[in-house]
Design an enzyme around this catalytic site. Structure first.
Site, mmCIF file in Angstrom:
data_model
loop_
_atom_site.group_PDB
_atom_site.id
_atom_site.type_symbol
_atom_site.label_atom_id
_atom_site.label_comp_id
_atom_site.label_asym_id
_atom_site.label_seq_id
_atom_site.Cartn_x
_atom_site.Cartn_y
_atom_site.Cartn_z
ATOM 1 N N ASP A 20 34.229 33.130 60.015
ATOM 2 C CA ASP A 20 34.593 31.710 60.002
ATOM 3 C C ASP A 20 33.368 30.896 60.379
ATOM 4 O OD1 ASP A 20 35.872 29.278 60.137
ATOM 5 O OD2 ASP A 20 36.715 29.652 62.130
ATOM 6 N N ASN A 22 33.559 27.228 60.525
ATOM 7 C CA ASN A 22 33.864 25.874 61.002
ATOM 8 C C ASN A 22 34.951 25.823 62.077
ATOM 9 O OD1 ASN A 22 36.017 26.548 59.451
ATOM 10 N ND2 ASN A 22 35.975 24.740 58.150
ATOM 11 N N ASP A 24 38.039 26.867 62.198
ATOM 12 C CA ASP A 24 39.478 26.720 61.912
ATOM 13 C C ASP A 24 40.217 28.058 61.960
ATOM 14 O OD1 ASP A 24 38.661 27.922 59.593
ATOM 15 O OD2 ASP A 24 39.430 26.379 58.239
ATOM 16 N N ASP A 28 35.363 32.022 55.681
ATOM 17 C CA ASP A 28 35.064 31.119 54.576
ATOM 18 C C ASP A 28 33.729 31.466 53.912
ATOM 19 O OD1 ASP A 28 33.130 29.986 56.421
ATOM 20 O OD2 ASP A 28 34.834 28.954 57.356
ATOM 21 N N ASP A 97 37.363 39.045 42.246
ATOM 22 C CA ASP A 97 38.639 39.701 41.990
ATOM 23 C C ASP A 97 39.315 38.968 40.842
ATOM 24 O OD1 ASP A 97 40.962 41.378 42.646
ATOM 25 O OD2 ASP A 97 40.059 41.455 44.637
ATOM 26 N N ASP A 197 42.517 43.532 39.284
ATOM 27 C CA ASP A 197 43.708 43.860 40.051
ATOM 28 C C ASP A 197 44.808 44.473 39.172
ATOM 29 O OD1 ASP A 197 44.969 43.338 42.790
ATOM 30 O OD2 ASP A 197 46.457 42.393 41.492
ATOM 31 N N GLU A 250 41.475 48.290 39.174
ATOM 32 C CA GLU A 250 42.358 48.908 40.159
ATOM 33 C C GLU A 250 43.535 49.425 39.353
ATOM 34 O OE1 GLU A 250 45.135 48.015 44.019
ATOM 35 O OE2 GLU A 250 45.251 46.837 42.200
ATOM 36 N N HIS A 319 41.338 46.476 51.423
ATOM 37 C CA HIS A 319 42.228 45.537 52.130
ATOM 38 C C HIS A 319 43.691 45.944 52.073
ATOM 39 C CE1 HIS A 319 42.462 44.646 47.945
ATOM 40 N NE2 HIS A 319 43.484 43.853 48.156
ATOM 41 N N ASP A 320 44.013 47.007 51.353
ATOM 42 C CA ASP A 320 45.402 47.482 51.258
ATOM 43 C C ASP A 320 45.641 48.748 52.067
ATOM 44 O OD1 ASP A 320 46.077 45.482 49.422
ATOM 45 O OD2 ASP A 320 45.640 46.750 47.686
HETATM 46 O O1 ISL Z 1 49.150 48.367 48.894
HETATM 47 C C1 ISL Z 1 49.808 48.949 48.083
HETATM 48 C C2 ISL Z 1 51.012 49.653 48.334
HETATM 49 O O2 ISL Z 1 51.570 49.346 49.468
HETATM 50 C C3 ISL Z 1 49.479 49.074 46.706
HETATM 51 O O3 ISL Z 1 50.556 49.574 45.991
HETATM 52 C C4 ISL Z 1 49.098 47.759 46.128
HETATM 53 O O4 ISL Z 1 50.164 46.876 46.132
HETATM 54 C C5 ISL Z 1 48.649 48.009 44.740
HETATM 55 O O5 ISL Z 1 47.551 48.849 44.853
HETATM 56 C C6 ISL Z 1 48.235 46.738 44.077
HETATM 57 O O6 ISL Z 1 47.296 46.060 44.859
HETATM 58 C C7 ISL Z 1 46.716 44.919 44.385
HETATM 59 O O7 ISL Z 1 47.627 44.001 43.832
HETATM 60 C C8 ISL Z 1 48.575 43.430 44.717
HETATM 61 C C9 ISL Z 1 47.932 42.896 45.988
HETATM 62 O O8 ISL Z 1 48.923 42.603 46.930
HETATM 63 C C10 ISL Z 1 46.950 43.877 46.578
HETATM 64 O O9 ISL Z 1 46.318 43.326 47.706
HETATM 65 C C11 ISL Z 1 45.973 44.226 45.510
HETATM 66 O O10 ISL Z 1 44.951 45.060 45.970
HETATM 67 C C12 ISL Z 1 49.231 42.318 43.964
HETATM 68 O O11 ISL Z 1 48.267 41.450 43.458
HETATM 69 CA CA CA Z 2 36.821 28.465 58.224
#
Ligand code: ISL
Ligand code: CA
Length: 537
Positions: A20, A22, A24, A28, A97, A197, A250, A319-320
């Site tokens: 971050d 700023n 908040d 960013d 993405d 995605d 993905e 991130h998943d």
């Molecule tokens: O995290 C998952 C299962 O719990 C995965 O099935 C995930 O949802 C899947 O890999 C798809 O992920 C991507 O598309 C999703 C988004 O929420 C995820 O962050 C992204 O990586 C929908 O856009």
């Molecule tokens: Ca910020």
């Protein structure tokens, strides 16, 4: 000849939790700019930014309401242009993405599409119900039916993810034209490619009922369909091939054969894909059902993919997914050793390595104590579903704690200052309380830190044709031991990984190239969680 996206290491940034600037409490673009020198120092050659577009945040950026703008929470288009310019100055390429299976329900297309007579109606997939029930039995990835009733028009719309994420209709050629336009918009600004995605789900061959299966009924109607391949070839031919860029898909539930169909160079579709098989090393069927981590399963999955698919996108975190040191390593005594072992694994496989923010300092799963600290929609949906199924609260929480995506979404730990140096304000999501011990500042100057080790391994890979381009061959896969060889032009490197807190016998010879222990030569015995690279010539 390798392409630049095969030579370089990719670093994934999940902007909301990175830095971050700023106060908040939300990461960013200026925050990212301020950290580019850190990434350069690490050896990063490409950054992939998780969605930076305007989003109502039902799925934190993966529900996009405007594809050609910047989320005001993250900054302005001028900030984005500055970020691209600053990255370029440091010879860092930036990848965005691309989320085109669905939009946000707040996107103007969908808002308009709710009117049956709108020219945008056909951008989405609408069907009447079946006597008060959804049009078919498909399930959403986030739990429950994949259909939502829209009272305004009296029909249901399809959403494979959250109900705030309506799926686009690729039978309407206008939708693909919109996508081309979006691609060109960002490529013209200097973006070097896209992480696509759930790209293998975008074409729905039929809307018939699916075979009932645990989790995802309906899959066989939209997984890796021929229509999807056609779309990818069109995007490549009409847009991507005119720029120096790459794409990584993905791809959920893919097999190696499907991956080949998406990535073989002569097919002109994607450049590489992420698969999920190795994530099953500690999961049973669904990620919510954990089983004891098996290094052997991990090694077998990685071996299968690396031998069957010429070029893979390799990752241990994103991130998943929960943090890799927490699931495949050790958060305790061997935290540092096991994080370094995972680093060796990732950077010596054949393929493009993807490092997720915080992985390079050994960040761990969150230390949250209740659902009120969790932000992720998926975790809340599943928790509520488990409640309806009568799963007791203790067990419900255990499932969330082990598998929630928020494990990877806690703020990046930069320093021992309040809020880990992530923000001077109140962070949008709670910082892991181990930040005083685990942070970038503490590791930057320490030659023995996990971060310094990552730096070393990235440099080692960068300077080694064997590691970048060499063949891969599994040599031994045992309960806790994974040994593989990379070879090229009659030269080879042997990688030895001991996934256990015990000393392990591994009688192989060669000159020591690197180890996560301080040793001068290799003597046939691996220390706990030791990783060794030997040169065989
Ligand atoms: O995290 C998952 C299962 O719990 C995965 O099935 C995930 O949802 C899947 O890999 C798809 O992920 C991507 O598309 C999703 C988004 O929420 C995820 O962050 C992204 O990586 C929908 O856009
Ligand atoms: Ca910020």
């Amino acid at each position: 000849m390798l392409k630049w996206w095969q030579e370089r290491v990719v670093y994934q940034i999940w902007p909301r939790s990175f830095q971050d600037s700023n106060g908040d409490g939300i990461g960013d673009l200026q925050g990212i700019i301020a950290r580019l020198d850190d990434l350069k120092d690490l050896g990063v050659g490409v950054i992939w930014l998780s969605p930076i577009y305007p989003s109502p945040n039902a799925d934190y950026g993966y529900d996009i309401s405007d594809y050609k703008a910047v989320n005001p929470e993250f900054g302005t288009m001028a900030d984005m242009e500055q970020l691209l310019a600053e990255a370029a100055k440091r010879d860092i390429k930036a990848v965005l993405d691309l989320v085109i299976n669905h939009t946000s329900d707040q996107h103007r297309w969908f808002q308009s599409a709710r009117d049956k007579n709108s020219p945008y109606r056909d951008y989405y997939i609408w069907r009447p119900g079946r006597g008060g029930r959804p049009p078919n039995n498909w399930m959403s990835f986030f739990g429950g039916s994949a259909w939502e009733y829209d009272p305004q028009s009296g029909e249901y719309y399809l959403h494979l993810f959250a109900k705030n994420q309506p799926d686009l209709n690729y039978r309407n050629p206008k939708v693909l034209e919109e996508v081309k336009d979006i691609l060109r918009f960002w490529l013209d600004k200097g973006v070097a490619g896209f992480r696509c995605d759930v790209i293998n789900l975008i074409w729905k061959s039929s809307l018939a009922d699916g075979r009932r299966r645990i989790g995802l009924t309906g899959l066989e109607h939209y997984l890796s369909q021929e229509g999807c391949h056609e779309i990818l070839r069109t995007l490549r031919r009409d847009v991507l091939s005119h720029y120096d860029c790459f794409t990584v898909g993905e791809t959920c539930f893919v097999t190696p054969q499907m991956a080949l169909d998406f990535t073989l160079p002569e097919r002109q579709e994607l450049d590489m894909v992420f698969n999920f098989e190795h994530m099953g090393a500690d999961e049973f069927m669904l990620k919510w059902f954990k089983r004891r981590f098996s290094p052997e399963r991990l090694a077998r999955a990685l071996t299968k993919w690396t031998t069957q698919v010429p070029w893979n996108a390799h990752y241990l975190e994103n991130h998943d997914q929960p943090r890799s040191v927490s699931r495949f390593g050790d958060e305790g005594t061997y935290w540092e050793k096991s994080a370094k072992l995972l680093c060796v694994l990732l950077l010596t496989l054949r393929g493009t390595p993807f490092i997720y923010q915080g992985q390079e300092i050994g960040m761990t799963n969150f230390d949250y104590t209740g659902m009120d600290q969790i932000k992720d929609i998926e975790s809340h949906n599943i928790y509520n579903l488990a409640k309806r199924l009568g799963i007791p609260p203790g067990l419900r929480w255990k499932m969330i704690k082990a598998s929630s995506r928020d494990n990877a979404r806690t703020p990046m730990q930069w320093s021992a200052e309040p809020n880990a140096g992530f923000t001077t304000g109140t962070p949008w999501i709670k910082v892991n309380s181990n930040y005083r011990r685990i942070n970038v500042e503490a590791q930057r100057g320490d030659p023995n830190s996990i971060r310094s080790f990552y730096k070393q391994m990235i440099a080692l890979r960068g300077g080694s044709e064997i590691l970048k381009a060499g063949d891969f061959q599994a040599v031994k896969i045992a309960k806790n031991l994974f040994v593989f060889r990379r070879s090229r032009d009659g030269k080879s490197l042997l990688v030895l990984l001991n996934f256990s807190p015990e000393v392990a016998d591994a009688q192989y010879g060669g000159e020591l190239v690197i180890s996560n222990y301080d040793r001068e030569r290799y003597d046939g015995r691996l220390q706990p969680y030791e990783a060794v690279v030997l040169s065989e010539q």
